[in-house]
Design a protein around this motif. Structure first.
Motif, short mmCIF file in Angstrom:
data_model
loop_
_atom_site.label_atom_id
_atom_site.label_comp_id
_atom_site.label_asym_id
_atom_site.label_seq_id
_atom_site.Cartn_x
_atom_site.Cartn_y
_atom_site.Cartn_z
N ALA A 55 12.32 4.17 -0.51
CA ALA A 55 13.81 4.46 -0.46
C ALA A 55 14.74 3.70 -1.14
CB ALA A 55 13.82 3.73 1.17
N ILE A 56 14.50 2.60 -1.74
CA ILE A 56 15.23 1.84 -2.55
C ILE A 56 15.24 2.52 -3.97
CG2 ILE A 56 15.48 -0.21 -4.15
CD1 ILE A 56 16.24 -0.93 -1.39
N ASN A 84 15.23 10.61 3.11
CA ASN A 84 14.31 10.63 4.21
C ASN A 84 13.36 11.70 4.15
OD1 ASN A 84 14.29 10.27 7.22
ND2 ASN A 84 14.48 12.47 7.13
N GLU A 85 13.75 12.74 3.62
CA GLU A 85 12.79 14.03 3.18
C GLU A 85 11.71 13.71 2.30
OE1 GLU A 85 15.27 17.07 1.79
OE2 GLU A 85 16.09 17.60 4.09
N ALA A 86 12.15 12.76 1.40
CA ALA A 86 11.05 12.10 0.33
C ALA A 86 9.94 11.48 1.14
CB ALA A 86 11.63 11.45 -0.73
N ILE A 87 10.51 10.45 2.02
CA ILE A 87 9.51 9.71 2.65
C ILE A 87 8.73 10.33 3.63
CG2 ILE A 87 9.42 7.70 4.02
CD1 ILE A 87 11.94 6.73 2.76
N GLN A 92 3.46 12.94 5.64
CA GLN A 92 2.88 14.08 5.89
C GLN A 92 1.74 14.50 5.18
OE1 GLN A 92 4.48 14.22 9.09
NE2 GLN A 92 4.57 16.40 9.13
N ARG A 93 1.81 14.18 3.79
CA ARG A 93 0.72 14.50 2.91
C ARG A 93 -0.69 13.75 2.96
NH1 ARG A 93 5.21 15.24 -0.75
NH2 ARG A 93 4.44 13.38 -1.91
N ASN A 94 -0.12 12.48 3.54
CA ASN A 94 -1.17 11.30 3.32
C ASN A 94 -1.44 10.63 4.85
OD1 ASN A 94 -2.75 9.04 2.95
ND2 ASN A 94 -1.76 8.53 1.27
N TYR A 95 -2.45 10.96 5.37
CA TYR A 95 -2.45 10.64 6.74
C TYR A 95 -2.47 8.92 7.01
CZ TYR A 95 -7.54 9.00 6.01
OH TYR A 95 -8.41 8.39 5.65
N ARG A 96 -2.81 8.38 5.81
CA ARG A 96 -2.63 6.89 5.84
C ARG A 96 -1.37 6.33 5.88
NH1 ARG A 96 -5.31 4.83 1.21
NH2 ARG A 96 -5.33 6.73 0.32
N LEU A 97 -0.51 7.30 5.44
CA LEU A 97 0.95 6.86 5.74
C LEU A 97 1.62 7.39 6.77
CD1 LEU A 97 1.86 7.43 1.72
CD2 LEU A 97 1.18 5.28 2.97
N SER A 98 0.87 8.31 7.60
CA SER A 98 1.54 8.74 8.66
C SER A 98 2.49 7.71 9.41
CB SER A 98 0.53 9.26 9.56
OG SER A 98 0.97 10.07 10.75
N GLY A 99 3.68 8.46 9.72
CA GLY A 99 4.42 7.52 10.73
C GLY A 99 5.10 6.46 9.90
N MET A 100 4.88 6.29 8.62
CA MET A 100 5.75 5.25 7.94
C MET A 100 7.39 5.56 8.01
SD MET A 100 5.01 5.59 3.92
CE MET A 100 5.38 7.39 3.08
N GLY A 101 8.01 4.47 8.05
CA GLY A 101 9.64 4.63 8.09
C GLY A 101 10.19 3.46 7.30
N THR A 102 11.70 3.14 7.35
CA THR A 102 12.20 2.16 7.03
C THR A 102 13.49 2.31 7.50
OG1 THR A 102 12.72 0.84 4.83
CG2 THR A 102 12.86 3.21 4.54
N THR A 103 14.21 1.02 7.52
CA THR A 103 15.64 0.89 7.94
C THR A 103 16.16 0.89 6.38
OG1 THR A 103 15.82 -1.53 7.35
CG2 THR A 103 15.03 -0.67 9.56
N LEU A 104 17.57 1.27 6.45
CA LEU A 104 18.34 1.06 5.08
C LEU A 104 19.71 0.88 5.57
CD1 LEU A 104 18.75 2.29 1.93
CD2 LEU A 104 19.96 4.09 3.20
N LEU A 169 14.51 5.77 8.50
CA LEU A 169 14.48 6.93 7.19
C LEU A 169 13.03 7.03 7.18
CD1 LEU A 169 16.23 5.99 4.14
CD2 LEU A 169 16.61 7.75 5.88
N GLY A 170 12.59 8.41 7.20
CA GLY A 170 11.13 8.84 6.95
C GLY A 170 10.40 9.22 8.17
N THR A 171 10.72 8.80 9.45
CA THR A 171 10.04 8.95 10.47
C THR A 171 10.47 10.25 11.29
OG1 THR A 171 11.52 7.81 11.63
CG2 THR A 171 9.66 6.87 11.11
N GLN A 172 11.38 11.04 10.68
CA GLN A 172 11.65 12.57 11.25
C GLN A 172 12.19 13.38 10.07
OE1 GLN A 172 12.13 13.22 15.05
NE2 GLN A 172 11.21 11.09 15.29
N SER A 173 12.05 14.60 10.39
CA SER A 173 12.54 15.54 9.25
C SER A 173 13.95 15.18 8.98
CB SER A 173 12.11 16.83 9.59
OG SER A 173 12.69 17.22 10.74
N HIS A 174 14.90 14.90 9.81
CA HIS A 174 16.09 14.96 9.30
C HIS A 174 16.86 13.53 10.23
CE1 HIS A 174 20.13 16.40 7.99
NE2 HIS A 174 20.55 15.72 9.18
N VAL A 175 17.63 12.90 9.32
CA VAL A 175 18.25 11.82 9.83
C VAL A 175 19.61 11.86 9.62
CG1 VAL A 175 18.07 10.15 7.83
CG2 VAL A 175 18.06 9.07 10.07
#
Ligand code: CA
Length: 244
Positions: A55-56, A84-87, A92-104, A169-175
């Motif tokens: 995000a940074i 948001n879309e990038a995260i 979505q592409r890597n199951y180990r990163l599934s659900g990751m997100g961040t504040t901003l 950021l990153g947990t939904q398709s839009h923010v």
């Protein structure tokens, strides 16, 4: 006419705190481009760190590459949407990163004009004439209940749901980010911080720690030391920006 702000200076520290094994917070800024950001990542394994640093990097890149003349709040909102879309797509592409997100939380400045961008429960405060004012509204379940009058501040602090944030950021398709428009005055001091600072220190304590004439680096150290002394339960990040 108020005096023009001619200059901004900044300093930041991110600290792991005393309880967490890793630091999922991140910060980044460019005085040249007038952009300052703090992120607090979440997700299993290293996912939170990846989300906050992505995000940074994305926000700094998109704002540094902006077309001159385009209104800064518009650029910032588009940058938040693209970040948001990038995260989200990476998770979505890597199951180990599934659900990751961040504040901003971000501060953008152009001479006297300042905008604060927010998603999540990191915060921006402004110190002016010795008093702090919280600029952002937390996107958290308990804070929203407090604003609706359904919960008191002390209930919110003790609630088992206090970690639940309602926007990230990153947990939904839009923010949709909140954007606050401000006018900076010489002497204003902006604090961007993660909840690892504000969970440990009350607003009056933050105000007193900021109301001293010290270099910004030293003020950051004082804030982080105080939060660690109060328990350091979470990662602690503070970024200070002074207008002069
Ligand atoms: Ca945190």
């Amino acid at each position: 006419m108020a005096t023009a702000v001619v200059n901004y200076t900044a300093a930041a520290i991110s600290d792991r705190g005393r309880k967490r094994a890793s630091n999922e917070d991140a910060f980044g800024y460019s005085v040249e481009h007038g952009v300052y950001f703090v992120c607090d990542g979440m997700g299993g394994a290293a996912a939170g760190e990846i989300a906050s640093s992505l995000a940074i990097d994305e926000m700094l890149r998109l704002l540094a590459e902006r077309t001159p003349g385009k209104p800064l709040p518009t650029v910032a909102e588009q940058a938040v949407i693209a970040t948001n879309e990038a995260i989200f797509s990476r998770s979505q592409r890597n199951y180990r990163l599934s659900g990751m997100g961040t504040t901003l939380v971000g501060l953008l400045v152009e001479e006297r004009n300042a905008w604060v961008v927010n998603v999540g429960d990191s915060r921006c405060y402004r110190l002016r004439n010795g008093h702090i004012e919280q600029i952002t509204l937390d996107h958290s379940l308990v804070e929203e209940q407090v604003r609706l009058g359904r919960m008191t501040c002390s209930e919110a602090l003790r609630s088992p749901l206090r970690n639940v944030i309602t926007r990230a950021l990153g947990t939904q398709s839009h923010v949709t980010p909140d954007i606050f428009e401000l006018e900076a005055e010489p002497g204003d001091l902006f604090l961007l911080c993660s909840d690892g600072l504000t969970r440990e220190l009350s607003d009056p304590l933050i105000e007193s720690l900021l109301s001293v004439d010290l270099p910004l680096d030293d003020m950051c150290t004082r804030l982080v030391n105080a939060a660690n002394k109060a328990g350091g339960h979470d990662n602690i990040t503070c970024l200070l920006v002074r207008a002069s």
